[in-house]
Design a protein around this motif. Structure first.
Motif, PDB file in Angstrom:
ATOM      1  N   UNK A  47       0.846  -1.284   0.192  1.00  0.00           N
ATOM      2  CA  UNK A  47       0.197  -0.173  -0.222  1.00  0.00           C
ATOM      3  C   UNK A  47       0.809   1.499  -0.034  1.00  0.00           C
ATOM      4  N   UNK A  48       2.189   1.334   0.100  1.00  0.00           N
ATOM      5  CA  UNK A  48       2.840   2.456   0.649  1.00  0.00           C
ATOM      6  C   UNK A  48       4.589   2.304   1.118  1.00  0.00           C
ATOM      7  N   UNK A  49       4.988   2.978   1.216  1.00  0.00           N
ATOM      8  CA  UNK A  49       6.103   2.634   2.406  1.00  0.00           C
ATOM      9  C   UNK A  49       5.874   3.842   3.866  1.00  0.00           C
ATOM     10  N   UNK A  50       5.853   2.678   4.739  1.00  0.00           N
ATOM     11  CA  UNK A  50       6.049   3.346   6.233  1.00  0.00           C
ATOM     12  C   UNK A  50       6.835   3.994   6.592  1.00  0.00           C
ATOM     13  N   UNK A  51       6.909   5.525   7.299  1.00  0.00           N
ATOM     14  CA  UNK A  51       8.645   5.787   7.788  1.00  0.00           C
ATOM     15  C   UNK A  51       7.754   5.664   9.295  1.00  0.00           C
ATOM     16  N   UNK A  52       9.011   5.366  10.350  1.00  0.00           N
ATOM     17  CA  UNK A  52       9.278   6.030  11.957  1.00  0.00           C
ATOM     18  C   UNK A  52       9.917   7.167  11.866  1.00  0.00           C
ATOM     19  N   UNK A  53       9.361   8.760  12.339  1.00  0.00           N
ATOM     20  CA  UNK A  53      10.466   9.273  12.197  1.00  0.00           C
ATOM     21  C   UNK A  53      10.415  10.146  13.220  1.00  0.00           C
ATOM     22  N   UNK A  54      10.487  10.917  14.082  1.00  0.00           N
ATOM     23  CA  UNK A  54      10.424  12.175  15.067  1.00  0.00           C
ATOM     24  C   UNK A  54       9.651  13.372  14.379  1.00  0.00           C
ATOM     25  N   UNK A  55       8.651  13.272  15.490  1.00  0.00           N
ATOM     26  CA  UNK A  55       7.129  14.713  14.723  1.00  0.00           C
ATOM     27  C   UNK A  55       7.449  15.558  14.222  1.00  0.00           C
ATOM     28  N   UNK A  56       9.317  16.068  14.700  1.00  0.00           N
ATOM     29  CA  UNK A  56       9.311  17.368  13.966  1.00  0.00           C
ATOM     30  C   UNK A  56       9.935  17.186  12.826  1.00  0.00           C
ATOM     31  N   UNK A  57      10.671  15.918  12.167  1.00  0.00           N
ATOM     32  CA  UNK A  57      10.544  15.896  11.024  1.00  0.00           C
ATOM     33  C   UNK A  57       9.783  15.288  10.463  1.00  0.00           C
ATOM     34  N   UNK A  58       8.473  15.348  10.823  1.00  0.00           N
ATOM     35  CA  UNK A  58       7.888  14.665   9.650  1.00  0.00           C
ATOM     36  C   UNK A  58       6.681  15.903   9.550  1.00  0.00           C
ATOM     37  N   UNK A  59       6.351  16.845  10.672  1.00  0.00           N
ATOM     38  CA  UNK A  59       6.473  18.433   9.860  1.00  0.00           C
ATOM     39  C   UNK A  59       6.620  18.936   9.420  1.00  0.00           C
ATOM     40  N   UNK A  60       8.140  19.092   9.794  1.00  0.00           N
ATOM     41  CA  UNK A  60       8.612  20.033   8.352  1.00  0.00           C
ATOM     42  C   UNK A  60       9.189  19.414   7.454  1.00  0.00           C
ATOM     43  N   UNK A  61       8.904  18.029   7.395  1.00  0.00           N
ATOM     44  CA  UNK A  61       8.567  17.449   5.476  1.00  0.00           C
ATOM     45  C   UNK A  61       7.183  17.469   5.073  1.00  0.00           C
TER      46      UNK A  61
END
Length: 134
Positions: A47-61
């Motif tokens: 269905x797609x690519x899952x990422x686990x990352x910091x919340x800040x990094x996700x928000x910036x992206x």
């Protein structure tokens, strides 16, 4: 080094370590991870690519993060063929009503638990491991 397979040794030897920060899960429709991201985990599913990352990094992206969580590493070198280790750990967390998303890597198992319950999870894991050696 192949890691430990004995369940009693794994439980007694696990030293839960909480990583600082808050993490989230995000998904992308394809494997095109935005430039500059350094996810802790990347996994391709149909269905797609899952990422686990910091919340800040996700928000910036500009990624929508789900499941704000704390990251706990079970710092015992568990074998990839160990039987019952994560089952024992996740059963204990289930008894306490704590959701957990587990990731097994080559050397260690990693738990992603609700951020608000990360400290409680650490206490439960320490209790499960039993007394530490002097």
């Amino acid at each position: 080094m192949t890691g430990e397979t004995d369940l009693a040794r794994l439980l007694a030897g696990m030293r839960p370590e909480r990583r600082p920060g808050s993490y989230v899960f995000a998904t992308l429709p394809d494997d095109a991870v935005p430039a500059g991201l350094d996810p802790a985990m990347r996994f391709r599913e149909a269905e797609g690519t899952t990422l686990i990352l910091t919340g800040d990094e996700a928000a910036r992206a500009g990624l929508d993060g789900a499941f704000p969580c704390g990251w706990i590493t079970l710092a015992v070198h568990s074998s990839l063929s160990a039987v019952g280790f994560l089952a024992a750990v996740t059963a204990r967390l289930a008894e306490a009503g704590i959701a957990v998303n587990a990731v097994s890597a080559f050397h260690h198992d990693h738990l992603f638990v609700p951020l608000a319950r990360a400290d409680e999870t650490m206490a439960l894991l320490r209790d499960l491991a039993g007394p530490s050696e002097p």
